[in-house]
Scaffold this motif. Sequence first.
Motif, PDB file in Angstrom:
ATOM      1  N   LYS A 239     -21.716  25.708   5.019  1.00  0.00           N
ATOM      2  CA  LYS A 239     -21.902  27.129   4.721  1.00  0.00           C
ATOM      3  C   LYS A 239     -22.799  27.323   3.492  1.00  0.00           C
ATOM      4  O   LYS A 239     -22.785  26.510   2.566  1.00  0.00           O
ATOM      5  N   ASN A 240     -23.578  28.433   3.523  1.00  0.00           N
ATOM      6  CA  ASN A 240     -24.311  28.805   2.320  1.00  0.00           C
ATOM      7  C   ASN A 240     -23.443  29.756   1.492  1.00  0.00           C
ATOM      8  O   ASN A 240     -22.311  30.067   1.890  1.00  0.00           O
ATOM      9  N   TYR A 241     -24.000  30.225   0.376  1.00  0.00           N
ATOM     10  CA  TYR A 241     -23.172  31.023  -0.547  1.00  0.00           C
ATOM     11  C   TYR A 241     -22.612  32.279   0.124  1.00  0.00           C
ATOM     12  O   TYR A 241     -21.435  32.601  -0.014  1.00  0.00           O
ATOM     13  N   ASN A 242     -23.450  32.999   0.852  1.00  0.00           N
ATOM     14  CA  ASN A 242     -23.009  34.270   1.459  1.00  0.00           C
ATOM     15  C   ASN A 242     -21.948  34.078   2.538  1.00  0.00           C
ATOM     16  O   ASN A 242     -21.243  35.029   2.886  1.00  0.00           O
ATOM     17  N   GLN A 243     -21.852  32.851   3.082  1.00  0.00           N
ATOM     18  CA  GLN A 243     -20.874  32.588   4.133  1.00  0.00           C
ATOM     19  C   GLN A 243     -19.527  32.132   3.585  1.00  0.00           C
ATOM     20  O   GLN A 243     -18.571  31.990   4.348  1.00  0.00           O
ATOM     21  N   LEU A 244     -19.456  31.929   2.280  1.00  0.00           N
ATOM     22  CA  LEU A 244     -18.201  31.483   1.677  1.00  0.00           C
ATOM     23  C   LEU A 244     -17.192  32.623   1.661  1.00  0.00           C
ATOM     24  O   LEU A 244     -17.559  33.795   1.531  1.00  0.00           O
ATOM     25  N   PRO A 245     -15.897  32.305   1.779  1.00  0.00           N
ATOM     26  CA  PRO A 245     -14.874  33.337   1.563  1.00  0.00           C
ATOM     27  C   PRO A 245     -15.038  33.942   0.166  1.00  0.00           C
ATOM     28  O   PRO A 245     -15.511  33.277  -0.760  1.00  0.00           O
ATOM     29  N   GLU A 246     -14.657  35.193   0.012  1.00  0.00           N
ATOM     30  CA  GLU A 246     -14.864  35.892  -1.261  1.00  0.00           C
ATOM     31  C   GLU A 246     -14.245  35.157  -2.445  1.00  0.00           C
ATOM     32  O   GLU A 246     -14.787  35.166  -3.549  1.00  0.00           O
TER      33      GLU A 246
END
Length: 287
Positions: A48-55
């Motif tokens: 995953k890239n940063y935007n796909q990480l859980p909050e």
Amino acid sequence: MYSKVDLKTRSTIKEIVDGQQRSHALQSFYNKKFKLSSKIETEELRGKNYNQLPEEYQSNFISYSLPIDEFRGVQPAQIQESFRRMNASNVPLNDEEQRNAKFQGPFKWFIQRVALRFSEPLRAVGVFSRRDIIRMSDNKLYAEIIHTVQNGFVTTKSPQIDSLYKRFNTSFQEEDYFYSILEVGIERAIEEVANGERELQRGYMFQTLALIFIDRHFNFGLREKAVEAAPEVASMLSSSTMDLAILIDGLRDPDSHPSLSEFVDATKGTNVGRAKAVRFLFLDAVV
């Protein structure tokens, strides 16, 4: 980081003098220029890239504090001298540290899982010092035990352990099985060395004890392989009376125990195949 005052603009300019690649990597990940490895230990973050990480993980990333050393009020030449001195005293990476950096497959993370479980117990009973653990000496122990279980008593050097990491760098489906193997051997060996006999707390002796208990529990045929490697030792032991106290005394005072010369010699070439077999036979006869 180097801070200097620009007299024309009356502002402070900060330059990164060491860690530019790491800083750029963090910035690039934040800007979605690459993804996390598919082999990292946290399964939900793989690929995953940063935007796909859980909050939660996004928040942890942007709020994480980085330790920074800052040079102020010094000349560039003084900074260069500081780095020259630091680099001159750096300790080169050992084999285990290099493997940890080079390999990112399931076997590397398996070894880290084992280390997380056993590094502190092994330090507590004196097998490794805190510095040994920091330099990943225990990682070598775990890998060499697995190598012996799979290959018998052969000489193990860096290429042999590297090949083990390479073999399981893509897939390691038997991870839980091998974890149980190490768990059985290491836990039982810790019990054996907990009485404080320093001779048994040496890494190679502890490894031999772990292999003995593994073989007794899982019946891998290691004793038979040791007999094949050192038949004359096995024959001598079958017709003699031996106990652990005698072996320990033989290591402390070899001249008083000439019959133990094979065993004493086997504690010198610690990674040599025949020496490992000899240690196995002697210790197997007394524990």
